[in-house]
Design a protein around this motif. Structure first.
Motif, PDB file in Angstrom:
ATOM      1  N   ARG A 165       0.857  -1.265   0.045  1.00 37.75           N
ATOM      2  CA  ARG A 165       0.085  -0.067   0.023  1.00 37.75           C
ATOM      3  C   ARG A 165       0.897   1.240   0.023  1.00 37.75           C
ATOM      4  O   ARG A 165       1.726   1.140   0.782  1.00 37.75           O
ATOM      5  N   GLY A 166       0.421   2.361  -0.982  1.00 38.61           N
ATOM      6  CA  GLY A 166       1.257   3.502  -0.857  1.00 38.61           C
ATOM      7  C   GLY A 166       0.508   4.462  -1.702  1.00 38.61           C
ATOM      8  O   GLY A 166      -0.413   4.606  -2.138  1.00 38.61           O
ATOM      9  N   GLN A 167       1.216   5.820  -1.308  1.00 37.89           N
ATOM     10  CA  GLN A 167       0.355   7.110  -1.821  1.00 37.89           C
ATOM     11  C   GLN A 167       0.519   6.892  -3.327  1.00 37.89           C
ATOM     12  O   GLN A 167       1.563   6.566  -3.885  1.00 37.89           O
ATOM     13  N   GLN A 168      -0.545   7.528  -3.918  1.00 40.52           N
ATOM     14  CA  GLN A 168      -0.392   7.736  -5.377  1.00 40.52           C
ATOM     15  C   GLN A 168       0.279   8.834  -5.642  1.00 40.52           C
ATOM     16  O   GLN A 168       0.304  10.030  -5.045  1.00 40.52           O
ATOM     17  N   THR A 169       1.109   9.014  -6.791  1.00 40.17           N
ATOM     18  CA  THR A 169       2.154   9.817  -7.255  1.00 40.17           C
ATOM     19  C   THR A 169       1.608  10.152  -8.688  1.00 40.17           C
ATOM     20  O   THR A 169       1.397   9.365  -9.504  1.00 40.17           O
ATOM     21  N   LEU A 170       1.973  11.346  -9.001  1.00 40.53           N
ATOM     22  CA  LEU A 170       1.880  11.728 -10.441  1.00 40.53           C
ATOM     23  C   LEU A 170       3.168  12.023 -11.089  1.00 40.53           C
ATOM     24  O   LEU A 170       3.989  12.758 -10.745  1.00 40.53           O
ATOM     25  N   ALA A 171       3.367  11.333 -12.189  1.00 38.17           N
ATOM     26  CA  ALA A 171       4.557  11.302 -12.943  1.00 38.17           C
ATOM     27  C   ALA A 171       4.389  12.195 -14.014  1.00 38.17           C
ATOM     28  O   ALA A 171       3.364  12.181 -15.142  1.00 38.17           O
ATOM     29  N   VAL A 172       5.289  13.384 -14.159  1.00 39.61           N
ATOM     30  CA  VAL A 172       5.016  14.543 -15.285  1.00 39.61           C
ATOM     31  C   VAL A 172       6.333  14.719 -15.889  1.00 39.61           C
ATOM     32  O   VAL A 172       7.249  14.717 -15.152  1.00 39.61           O
ATOM     33  N   GLU A 293       2.959 -14.268   4.806  1.00 35.16           N
ATOM     34  CA  GLU A 293       3.721 -14.280   6.099  1.00 35.16           C
ATOM     35  C   GLU A 293       4.595 -13.084   6.190  1.00 35.16           C
ATOM     36  O   GLU A 293       4.926 -12.590   7.040  1.00 35.16           O
ATOM     37  N   VAL A 294       5.158 -12.777   4.945  1.00 31.39           N
ATOM     38  CA  VAL A 294       6.158 -11.587   4.758  1.00 31.39           C
ATOM     39  C   VAL A 294       5.686 -10.239   4.374  1.00 31.39           C
ATOM     40  O   VAL A 294       6.135  -9.324   4.469  1.00 31.39           O
ATOM     41  N   ALA A 295       4.388 -10.331   3.711  1.00 37.07           N
ATOM     42  CA  ALA A 295       3.905  -9.079   3.062  1.00 37.07           C
ATOM     43  C   ALA A 295       3.067  -8.201   4.038  1.00 37.07           C
ATOM     44  O   ALA A 295       1.917  -8.893   4.305  1.00 37.07           O
ATOM     45  N   GLU A 296       3.471  -7.241   4.592  1.00 32.01           N
ATOM     46  CA  GLU A 296       2.524  -6.677   5.544  1.00 32.01           C
ATOM     47  C   GLU A 296       1.693  -5.630   4.801  1.00 32.01           C
ATOM     48  O   GLU A 296       1.966  -5.388   3.531  1.00 32.01           O
ATOM     49  N   PRO A 297       0.514  -5.139   4.981  1.00 25.44           N
ATOM     50  CA  PRO A 297      -0.319  -4.379   4.276  1.00 25.44           C
ATOM     51  C   PRO A 297       0.455  -3.167   3.783  1.00 25.44           C
ATOM     52  O   PRO A 297       0.122  -2.529   2.642  1.00 25.44           O
ATOM     53  N   THR A 298       1.264  -2.463   4.411  1.00 23.05           N
ATOM     54  CA  THR A 298       1.946  -1.185   4.172  1.00 23.05           C
ATOM     55  C   THR A 298       3.438  -1.535   3.311  1.00 23.05           C
ATOM     56  O   THR A 298       4.130  -0.826   3.048  1.00 23.05           O
TER      57      THR A 298
END
Length: 304
Positions: A165-172, A293-298
């Motif tokens: 999970r992560g913030q969305q970012t705009l590539a310009v 087991e290894v992938a936390e939500p964030t």
């Protein structure tokens, strides 16, 4: 098939090879009398003689020969299925084809490394899944499972761990007006052209990368479309439009001609591990367990 006894069939197959009741009993660890009993029971089930026995020799009747010709491949096929299932039950072996979108970073690779450590007889083959066709490789059998951008609302697919999970970012482009901004709001997306995904992807899924309206309902102009992330980044660098990405992907693909600007007011992006419900195997289940087991939500495992 009612009352079918596999011991009778095995006894008949061995007797057809040995043509001797004594040797058949030795191979099956049965008495000669028990061999005779099983053969008679099978003949009663069939309703005719399958074996002729005299004081000098044992041979199959014409019907017995016909029965043997049909039974042998069927029995061999049954044994093959049983052997394959036993192998799967003993452990995860063979190869596992893992699809990913755009970038696999250290977190996902750690999951792969743990899987290889836990199941050394199963090799993981990694294949990039195009943005324009996130579910097609699964359905065509090109990959066994894939980590793709959420949401996943396909009835034939199972969703396992949801992660990265992560913030969305705009590539310009560095020439774009937003390039000098520290952030932009979701409403301001109505002031720029968004690069979209070609139509092989479901409409609801394409809207994640290229929404058509802002949260308040303002139209967002549609720009050119892409098949792959690299194509989208090239279009953005050429100032043909802006490209929505999750933050981990933006950090991985930083380059001189592009600027990555955080977007506020949009839901965080996240990835899901998915596979075809009808193609689930022990290998798929094992990898899904390892990733959970290894992938936390964030966690930053893989980006799209």
């Amino acid at each position: 098939m009612s009352g079918l006894d596999i011991r009778e069939l095995e006894c008949f197959l061995v007797l057809a090879e040995e043509l001797h009741f004594g040797r058949t009993g030795e191979r099956l660890y049965l008495t000669q009398g028990r061999v005779s009993q099983l053969v008679r029971s099978l003949e009663q089930r069939v309703g005719a003689r399958l074996v002729e026995r005299t004081s000098r020799r044992v041979r199959l009747t014409p019907l017995g020969e016909q029965f043997l010709a049909g039974l042998r491949p069927a029995y061999d096929g049954l044994r093959a299925v049983l052997d394959t299932t036993r192998a799967a039950a003993r452990g995860v072996e063979g190869s596992l084809r893992l699809g990913f979108q755009c970038t696999a970073n250290d977190h996902l690779m750690n999951a792969v490394a743990l899987f290889q450590e836990r199941y050394p007889r199963c090799a993981v083959e990694m294949t990039e899944v195009p943005l324009s066709d996130p579910f097609g490789p699964l359905r065509r059998g090109e990959v066994d499972l894939a980590a793709v951008l959420m949401p996943i609302a396909e009835e034939d697919l199972v969703v396992g761990a949801v992660f990265s999970r992560g913030q969305q970012t705009l590539a310009v482009s560095s020439r774009h007006p937003f390039a000098r901004r520290s952030s932009v709001s979701a409403e301001e997306l109505g002031d720029c052209v968004l690069i979209g995904v070609r139509s092989a992807a479901p409409r609801y899924w394409r809207a994640t990368l290229a929404p058509t309206t802002t949260p308040a309902g303002r139209p967002i102009p549609a720009g050119p479309t892409m098949d792959t992330l690299q194509e989208g980044l090239t279009l953005a660098a050429a100032n043909r439009g802006a490209l929505l990405l999750c933050q981990p992907t933006a950090e991985y693909h930083r380059r001189h001609a592009l600027t990555f600007v955080p977007v506020t007011g949009l839901p965080d992006s996240e990835l899901g591990l998915t596979w075809c419900r009808d193609h689930e195997t022990a290998r798929v289940r094992a990898f899904a367990q390892v990733l959970s087991e290894v992938a936390e939500p964030t966690a930053d495992a893989l980006s799209a």
